[in-house]
Enzyme design. Structure first.
Site, PDB file in Angstrom:
ATOM      1  N   LYS A  32       0.850  -1.191   0.040  1.00  0.00           N
ATOM      2  CA  LYS A  32      -0.049  -0.061  -0.035  1.00  0.00           C
ATOM      3  C   LYS A  32       0.972   1.274  -0.010  1.00  0.00           C
ATOM      4  O   LYS A  32       1.780   1.507   0.834  1.00  0.00           O
ATOM      5  CB  LYS A  32      -0.943  -0.120   1.297  1.00  0.00           C
ATOM      6  CG  LYS A  32      -1.729   1.282   1.301  1.00  0.00           C
ATOM      7  CD  LYS A  32      -3.006   1.075   2.490  1.00  0.00           C
ATOM      8  CE  LYS A  32      -3.820   2.341   2.589  1.00  0.00           C
ATOM      9  NZ  LYS A  32      -4.534   2.375   3.655  1.00  0.00           N
ATOM     10  N   LYS A  46      -2.163  -1.347  -3.919  1.00  0.00           N
ATOM     11  CA  LYS A  46      -3.016  -0.364  -3.569  1.00  0.00           C
ATOM     12  C   LYS A  46      -2.274   0.741  -3.754  1.00  0.00           C
ATOM     13  O   LYS A  46      -1.131   1.017  -3.064  1.00  0.00           O
ATOM     14  CB  LYS A  46      -3.775  -0.302  -2.326  1.00  0.00           C
ATOM     15  CG  LYS A  46      -4.551   0.784  -2.235  1.00  0.00           C
ATOM     16  CD  LYS A  46      -5.469   0.932  -0.895  1.00  0.00           C
ATOM     17  CE  LYS A  46      -6.480   1.941  -0.871  1.00  0.00           C
ATOM     18  NZ  LYS A  46      -7.165   2.109   0.453  1.00  0.00           N
TER      19      LYS A  46
END
Length: 333
Positions: A202, A257
């Site tokens: 992320k 992400k």
């Protein structure tokens, strides 16, 4: 390398001549079963709030979320991911509302699983919706995010969600060691079927802005950032190390992400680990495509479907996307 017949013996356009041939030789395809629908849930009843920076997306109270869940079931979308919008009065420096067994998230999970047991429910494990400062963890006196102390709270949050009946907990905080701690806690409580989808890679991305508006953490975060725990956008080798650690600690699935700006990372993760791998088409990606479509600059339906297919081509087994309902309707048409 496989050698191909040279032109004119080889004519690649032969396989593009008509629709049936294109369908026959297509390498990747998108299905409703590939989609996870992220939703924003509010407390109260009959509550519906539009998210201005995400056209078409609303915050909904649980009673209004149930018809959306019904449509997910009917369309074949396998999982709904819950993101809470917490009353500002409940936000504290330590985010203690995150592990309240009677809190918004456990109540939403319980309601959804009672009504739609066949629908997978996934919950976010992170403190930013619950903290008065908008960070994903606890702060020391200098404002630095503490790792191990935060992990202790995340474990309590994940256990509260598991006890409410959630199918998948998804730690999105990027604290070191949190997957192992959560897995050990789940095992010790007998929650052996609770899956963990780790937000393993992320990034500290500028594409999260509309999401922070939606959950109400943008104002709390202010001019702060999350660069001391989320990944540097310039790194991809580091992503492989993060994923490897999460797998070793007990993650069942891993995630990259944001999505489209990081398709190279997604491909590397899938090639390296061959694990169930997911991508999140985040709020900023959604907002950009919606804005361009609403201004007539792009064909909205076409770019929506093309963008989702790109995730499959890059190696994603599934995609979290705010387009899930709309895309599934088109796929079922």
């Amino acid at each position: 390398m496989v050698l191909h017949a040279p032109y004119p013996q080889g004519r690649p356009r032969r396989l593009r001549r008509d629709e049936f041939t294109r369908n026959l030789v297509r390498e990747h395809a998108l299905s409703p079963h590939d989609l996870i629908y992220p939703v924003f849930v509010l407390d109260g009843e009959k509550q519906r709030q539009a998210v201005a920076s995400m056209p078409g997306v609303e915050r909904l109270s649980v009673d209004l979320l149930l018809p959306v869940a019904q449509e997910c079931v009917e369309l074949g979308i396998p999982v709904m991911a819950l993101f809470p919008v917490i009353d500002p009065a409940l936000k504290t420096e330590d985010g203690r509302e995150a592990f309240n067994p009677e809190g918004l998230v456990p109540r939403a999970v319980s309601a959804l699983k009672q009504r739609f047991p066949q629908l997978g429910v996934m919950t976010d494990v992170a403190l930013d919706p619950f903290t008065s400062h908008g960070q994903d963890g606890l702060l020391d006196a200098s404002g630095y995010i503490l790792n191990d102390e935060t992990v202790e709270v995340l474990v309590r949050q994940a256990l509260a969600q598991a006890e409410a009946g959630v199918d998948i907990v998804a730690p999105s905080d990027m604290m070191d060691g949190r997957i192992g701690a959560i897995r050990q806690a789940l095992e010790s409580r007998g929650a052996i079927h609770t899956r963990i989808m780790a937000y393993s890679a992320k990034y500290a991305s500028a594409f999260y802005g509309p999401f922070r508006d939606a959950v109400g953490s943008a104002a709390n975060l202010g001019k702060g950032n999350k660069k001391v725990y989320q990944m540097d956008p310039g790194n991809s080798d580091e992503a492989l190390r993060e994923v490897a650690m999460d797998i070793a600690e007990g993650a069942d699935m891993v995630m990259v992400k944001p999505g489209m700006p990081y398709l190279d990372v997604l491909r590397r993760v899938k090639d390296e680990f061959r694990m169930p791998t997911f991508a999140y088409q985040v709020s900023g990606e959604y907002a950009m495509l919606q804005a361009a479509a609403r201004n007539g600059w792009l064909d909205g339906d076409a770019v929506m479907m093309e963008s989702l297919l790109a995730f499959k081509r890059a190696g994603a087994d599934g995609i979290l996307t705010y387009f899930a309902i709309e895309a599934a309707r088109r796929l079922r048409a």
